[in-house]
Design an enzyme around this catalytic site. Structure first.
Site, PDB file in Angstrom:
ATOM      1  CB  SER A   1     -18.624  24.857  30.699  1.00 44.46           C
ATOM      2  OG  SER A   1     -19.087  23.815  29.885  1.00 44.46           O
TER       3      SER A   1
ATOM      4  CG  ASP B   1     -21.245  22.157  31.781  1.00 48.63           C
ATOM      5  OD1 ASP B   1     -21.205  22.681  30.651  1.00 48.63           O
ATOM      6  OD2 ASP B   1     -20.232  21.839  32.419  1.00 48.63           O
TER       7      ASP B   1
ATOM      8  CB  SER C   1     -22.202  24.622  26.778  1.00 51.48           C
ATOM      9  OG  SER C   1     -21.944  25.985  27.011  1.00 51.48           O
TER      10      SER C   1
END
Lengths: 365, 365, 365, 365
Positions: D282, D284, D244
């Site tokens: 991920s 983000d 991340s």
């Protein structure tokens, strides 16, 4: 349609990402998707409102001929919502597109909607009578720096023409159709397109982008990572207006609307790699659709259930990466293929000069 | 304009909530806000596409005359995004409205946009030349059950007329303007409006709703909590199409765009209290604006800063509650004020019968 | 578990909507879904921070035992985002839930997350080693009016206990589990649940709601449309804090995450019909999941594609309506089943008095 | 705290954008903002669950000491919502942050929340008694490739320590605090920070980024536009997990929550310029706050109105561009400052080798 050879990044020995390209390297690499332009380019000299000069047009995208009866799953992403994208609310709610998509200038959205309405009613004469009503999908960029925008020169008929000329062939890029009057990074912009083939668990899928570039300040332009904008000597246009970048992603991968919205988001990452900042006055958005998993207008009477095969999220990464790569390339192709346009009041939007670009790319930095 | 007395809930001894109403009990209780209708009602008998019968119109809302130079802060809430709301993306991004707002039918959104464009260009001749471009705000409901929708009978000129006739007076409600062909809860629906005065920390603020009701199944209709829909004997229209409910909230309270989106959400709670389910095929959305804290098109050269007084969130509750009450009342007023309309193919949408309603309301349950 | 008979709306001759109820009229009517409570109720008298009085608990919902390996499709709707809903961001992105869901008080969210983490690691010992990591789904309401909130009395072990006791039986409602210290419409609130059976194209599906009610001002309370709140003589609690209402919707209908978010939105319409205004300080949200179309943690190696049957959107309306009806009923059941609780500092939250309610409901209005 | 000199991009003769940097080139250039780390780094060899090796920590950000009484306006942007961000729902609704912000690993979010709860209760002993309750803001990345994640080694006390050590000085970057066990682009990642000074209408404002980098595949890494990832010979870590990137933006510019969410979005464009694709697995996201226009917990009794000066949207572009530049630089600084870490099972995450980077940057391409 396409008499001119399309300029490709490999002509400059640059590439975007690791995936291979489709045979036409453009949106129509996705089977069945059609693209057509109507380009309006007439008059010169000072602006006479309503009379030109005219530097504008419309670009139509037809995901499938029977789009009302067999809708395409769709998603969207609004990076910066300056401007208009008709039909967007329904894409977000329903996860589908059921009309053609068109790109045009800001004050011709209504005329172009009326063109799509004509097309839809010709094909489906019961709409709004015994059948449902509908809302066309039209995205716009402001070409008023070069074009007589108030003249609203793109008509419903021009839109119908673009739809009727739409084909699965390669199409012209640069200053054509909706791209005729666009300015991107203070260079001549417009229509750009690129495609990628991705392999997922031994199946090949195509994902492709068509965009209309009309945004950005020169100083942030990067091409293949190189700071081209700050090194170019090409004069800036005398007038500056922030513009927009509108992106259409098509794929044949079996993804659903949630996944398509995620893919649309990734396309915008490709814009960022060219230096896009998404300034306040820019309308930066992407819509994405898939030709897989057609959604019937009315499901079969025998069942209320759609049988869909949907790619597991764990297999999306290649589509994400390819969407960003294809979008980055499409944007650079819009610059490479646009020729200098002299617009209203004799103002020039200069094309990205190919020789100077080659020199900059060959520098050490 | 308004020759007919508006039917009010108190005529039926019902009330919605605890706040007092504004003097006109409608949207124009918010100082400066103007409303105007163009009503198109002609022809009868079988549908002849393009020729009628015509049961449609346009309703224009002008938050302020100088809306481009002094924009209004705005928010929105999409309960169910079936349909079109042009300009919505920009409201969501910018938190403001800078054009008039218009309501009309689904296939006339484009024509009405062109009407607003004409109005804007008349008032601001530099738009799209030296000044920015813009996107009109138009919301729609499908009136094709009664109206020749394919005929696209509402024109740009009809829109201009509604804008030019717009006034701060009380306005007609029911089957007028954009409400002419609407059907709500399988009764004749259309335009309804109501207002509330709320006191916050010793200051009085007005909050008001105007809506166009075109949604719902009869069996869920509640009026002041009573299950009126299931008890009414009024015949259902012979054709049924799911429709929409579009809501405009105006206030003079000093709130910002985030708070206005929250207020727009609460208006929809009033719809729910009348039995609104927000069915799949219904376009149910609200936009909200405030006339406080005008946002200059270009800030003063001396400063890039806007000096705004903004209500603390801790004081919003009365506005939330009043928005839901006013919206509930506006919806019921749209039913109370609409008269029976016979539309295309001689189909009737019957008005809510006042005497039967009185009887139902007087029952024990 | 459930020794006490659940009070049902039909005991008061009221009903919510037109659909039939499931056999248990609660969340566990959806096959496989389990619910368990840990109730903490000890001490009395003045607040001694860290020592009580304790009026709190945790309610655990297990969509399926193998939730990590076979995830459930999920959606969500935030009506007013005051408070915390851990795991929500991932539900929104992925369209699934992969851990148990728990409800508790505001300052015990962390402890309850740790309880779910323990449960997950016991069942899946490779998480965060060779397998992925994860985030538990925990929703909260503030019970500090009755409870020693700062004492953080709900522990990870209490959460494990609720998960281990969870069963597919009918479960206690009212002032139990996470509902122990809740106050709704200034009456004793807490856990309520209801279910509906809907027929779609000759198939029956179950949709059910479990909620924790902790919100609202007395004066807006409506029961079956009647203005009960303004007529009740029951004393208000001496202290007032705005609270929240958190809702879990479960179904076995084959819907996807987009559709589940739409269903979650409709549940909130049922809250609105009880008089919910969603005040500023209230955390009002719903999550919805389906046990149909399990999503494998890792898809079968032979294919990256999930074979899902998905209900066409045109068949969602009954699910929408049933979700709002079940939620309205669940809320009223939370009031009907809660008994008066005396909390910290001897403050009472009085139960909705059944006899007085019967009288109000029998009035003409 | 900071004994080691921070490696800066100018050591490699690279720069990001056109704006000047703040004196410390990190988040604490925004006046009043404090940052503190607790770094946990112990044990080696094979994983013994619960016993290490430990490569983790917590990084605390304190927007202001009196954050509960004087909240900061805040916005957010979720690029890809894999993971947990506690408190996010309330930021989105209220447009403010009212607790410290902490970064840590995925399974320690709960412990770190409890640490912030302790800090809040120490400072504000009436929370959840006579005052409101609250939800801490904690963002996470998964460090399980190097760290004994199941051991949940970051405690509430470690969090309190980070908060108590937080200062307005320059702070360590790279493999420290929450960054201790992070891997980015398959190189050692972690904490990075950078700041910019922008001039708007003759006023200077600071905007700064702190991030924790734990994402990405090597082959997409670009540094200052150069394809560094594909040219580096540094071995890949033996295990790969998608991670991340969580970003905190601070500014002293007078912007509101809507504008802060737009700024948070632009920070992510800087991540894209380093090659970030925002893969499926991920998490983000960015949150952004401003120290201008403090929002009082309870407004002054004399007025319900906040007097705020808000930057006109037309002046945001420099903040947008600077946010993306600072974020790009912060990410590269996280790589430049991280040293090779050997984690559980003796697996190495190698630092970006400075000499090899210099060679790659000096190549023609």
């Amino acid at each position: 349609l396409s008499k001119k050879r399309t300029i490709q990044p490999q002509d400059f020995d640059i590439q975007f990402g690791r995936f291979s390209k489709g045979p036409k390297n453009c949106l129509t690499d996705v089977t069945g998707v059609k693209v057509g332009h109507t380009t309006l380019n007439s008059g010169k000299g000072p602006l006479k409102v309503g009379h030109g000069p005219v530097r504008t047009g419309v670009t139509a995208i037809l995901p499938r001929e029977d789009i009302w009866q067999n809708k395409v799953a769709a998603g969207s992403y609004v990076m910066n919502g300056n401007g208009e994208a008709s039909g967007l609310m329904w894409i977000q709610e329903s996860g589908l597109i059921e009309t053609p998509i068109a790109l045009t200038n800001t004050l011709c959205v209504a005329n172009v909607q009326n063109g799509i309405i004509k097309w839809m009613l010709e094909k489906n004469p019961n709409l709004g009578i015994t059948d449902d009503s509908f809302s066309p999908v039209v995205m716009e960029c402001d070409d008023s720096t070069l074009n007589d925008l108030q003249g609203q020169h793109v008509s419903a008929e021009h839109t119908l023409l673009a739809l009727k000329n739409a084909s699965t062939d390669e199409f012209l890029q640069g200053a054509v159709g909706a791209g005729t009057g666009m300015i991107s990074y203070q260079l001549k912009g417009g229509i750009g397109s690129s495609s990628r083939i991705v392999s997922i668990n031994n199946e090949n899928y195509t994902i492709a982008v068509l965009l209309n570039s009309n945004h950005g300040h020169r100083h942030t332009l990067q091409i293949a990572g190189r700071p081209v904008g700050s090194q170019l000597k090409t004069p800036l246009p005398e007038r500056y207006k922030d513009g927009s970048i509108v992106v259409v992603v098509a794929t044949d991968a079996p993804v659903d609307s949630r996944q398509l919205s995620r893919i649309a988001k990734r396309a915008m990452l490709g814009v960022a790699r060219t230096g896009g900042i998404s300034y306040h006055s820019s309308g930066d958005l992407a819509i994405a659709f898939t030709t897989a998993n057609a959604i019937p207008h009315r499901p079969d009477e025998k069942s209320a259930l759609l049988n869909h095969k949907i790619l597991s999220d764990f297999y999306l990464d290649n589509l994400f990466e390819a969407a960003s790569d294809a979008c980055e390339e499409a944007l650079i192709k819009s610059l490479l293929n646009a020729e200098t346009v002299i617009g209203r009041d004799d103002m020039a939007a200069y094309a990205l000069p190919h020789e100077e670009l080659l020199k900059i790319l060959s520098r050490k930095n």
